[in-house]
Design an enzyme around this catalytic site. Structure first.
Site, PDB file in Angstrom:
ATOM      1  N   PHE A   9      51.946  38.394  -1.900  1.00  0.00           N
ATOM      2  CA  PHE A   9      51.010  37.505  -2.305  1.00  0.00           C
ATOM      3  C   PHE A   9      49.521  37.142  -1.640  1.00  0.00           C
ATOM      4  CE2 PHE A   9      54.876  36.466  -4.544  1.00  0.00           C
ATOM      5  CZ  PHE A   9      54.719  36.045  -5.833  1.00  0.00           C
ATOM      6  N   ASP A  10      48.586  37.180  -2.268  1.00  0.00           N
ATOM      7  CA  ASP A  10      47.297  36.826  -1.540  1.00  0.00           C
ATOM      8  C   ASP A  10      47.783  35.162  -1.317  1.00  0.00           C
ATOM      9  OD1 ASP A  10      44.943  36.247  -0.427  1.00  0.00           O
ATOM     10  OD2 ASP A  10      43.943  35.807  -2.429  1.00  0.00           O
ATOM     11  N   MET A  11      46.885  34.069  -0.737  1.00  0.00           N
ATOM     12  CA  MET A  11      47.204  32.971  -0.544  1.00  0.00           C
ATOM     13  C   MET A  11      46.218  32.071  -1.488  1.00  0.00           C
ATOM     14  SD  MET A  11      47.656  30.072   2.510  1.00  0.00           S
ATOM     15  CE  MET A  11      45.862  29.823   2.885  1.00  0.00           C
ATOM     16  N   ASP A  12      44.994  32.076  -1.166  1.00  0.00           N
ATOM     17  CA  ASP A  12      43.906  31.214  -1.655  1.00  0.00           C
ATOM     18  C   ASP A  12      43.544  31.773  -3.076  1.00  0.00           C
ATOM     19  OD1 ASP A  12      43.235  29.334   0.496  1.00  0.00           O
ATOM     20  OD2 ASP A  12      42.612  31.188   1.629  1.00  0.00           O
ATOM     21  N   LYS A 148      40.858  42.432   4.246  1.00  0.00           N
ATOM     22  CA  LYS A 148      40.346  42.946   2.603  1.00  0.00           C
ATOM     23  C   LYS A 148      38.734  42.951   2.788  1.00  0.00           C
ATOM     24  CE  LYS A 148      44.365  40.226   1.294  1.00  0.00           C
ATOM     25  NZ  LYS A 148      44.637  38.722   0.614  1.00  0.00           N
TER      26      LYS A 148
END
Length: 225
Positions: A9-12, A148
């Protein structure tokens, strides 16, 4: 989908509703400092680590601040102060996060975070909301030279989980994140937050869902069917 052994998962904008806060703080910082920053510069920063974000803003604002004269360091300091003030009020968890994490844990799927944000802030957000125990690995922007849209952070996450990229799913909300996941060779899933996908992104991601509830329903059908 039965080959998927891990979800990263990405966070923000994926785990926490922080991108809308960040967006407001970008423009508030510029206003307080009496400088100009464009929406292009702001949106393009989503998914970048600090070093790459600095280079991107200076490059994007070059026409108005030639020769790299945009006062990035001063701006970044003010932005950080405003963002921290907002985070002190609490970090909202995105809808469907807990249900999805519980489901993945029950199914024995490995789970990690791959966020361009630095480690301290990622851990604080996870700990404050009681989510730390769901993640086997936490990879952050300060652990890689380029975050990224380069694939480095996702490749590092897969290595840490001992899975090949083809066996892992990346859950992203930003264009830079989708580009990174695709470049890493992962199953790229977009759950848009503030930025809606373009035709370019549609050619890169494998699936798109309106919410994490939709992703959970899909995984439940695939993994239990």
């Amino acid at each position: 989908m039965k080959m998927i052994k891990a979800v990263v998962f990405d966070m923000d904008g994926v785990l926490f509703d922080t991108e809308s806060i960040s967006f407001r703080c970008f423009f508030e910082a510029a206003e307080q400092l009496g400088i100009r920053i464009t929406q292009e510069a702001v949106y393009g920063c989503f998914g970048l680590n600090e070093a790459d974000g600095r280079a991107y803003v200076l490059r994007t604002m070059e026409s108005e601040y030639p020769g790299g004269t945009f006062p990035y360091d001063i701006f970044r300091k003010k932005l950080g102060e405003l963002f921290e003030e907002e985070l002190q009020k609490g970090v909202p968890v995105m809808e469907g996060v807990r249900e999805l994490l519980i489901f993945l844990k029950e199914k024995g799927v490995k789970v990690a975070v791959a966020s361009s944000t630095h480690y301290r802030r990622v851990m604080r957000n996870l700990e404050t909301n009681g989510l730390t125990s769901y993640f086997e690995q936490i990879i952050t922007g300060d652990m890689v030279e380029h975050s990224k849209p380069q694939p480095d952070i996702y490749l590092k996450a897969c290595e840490a989980l001992s899975v090949s990229p083809a066996e892992a799913m990346a859950v992203e909300d930003s264009p830079n994140g989708i580009r990174a996941a695709a470049a890493a060779g992962m199953v790229a899933v977009m759950v848009p937050d503030m930025i809606q996908p373009t035709e370019e992104l549609a050619a890169l991601y494998d699936m798109k869902f309106d919410s994490l509830h939709g992703l959970r329903a899909y995984l439940q059908k695939e993994l239990e069917g």
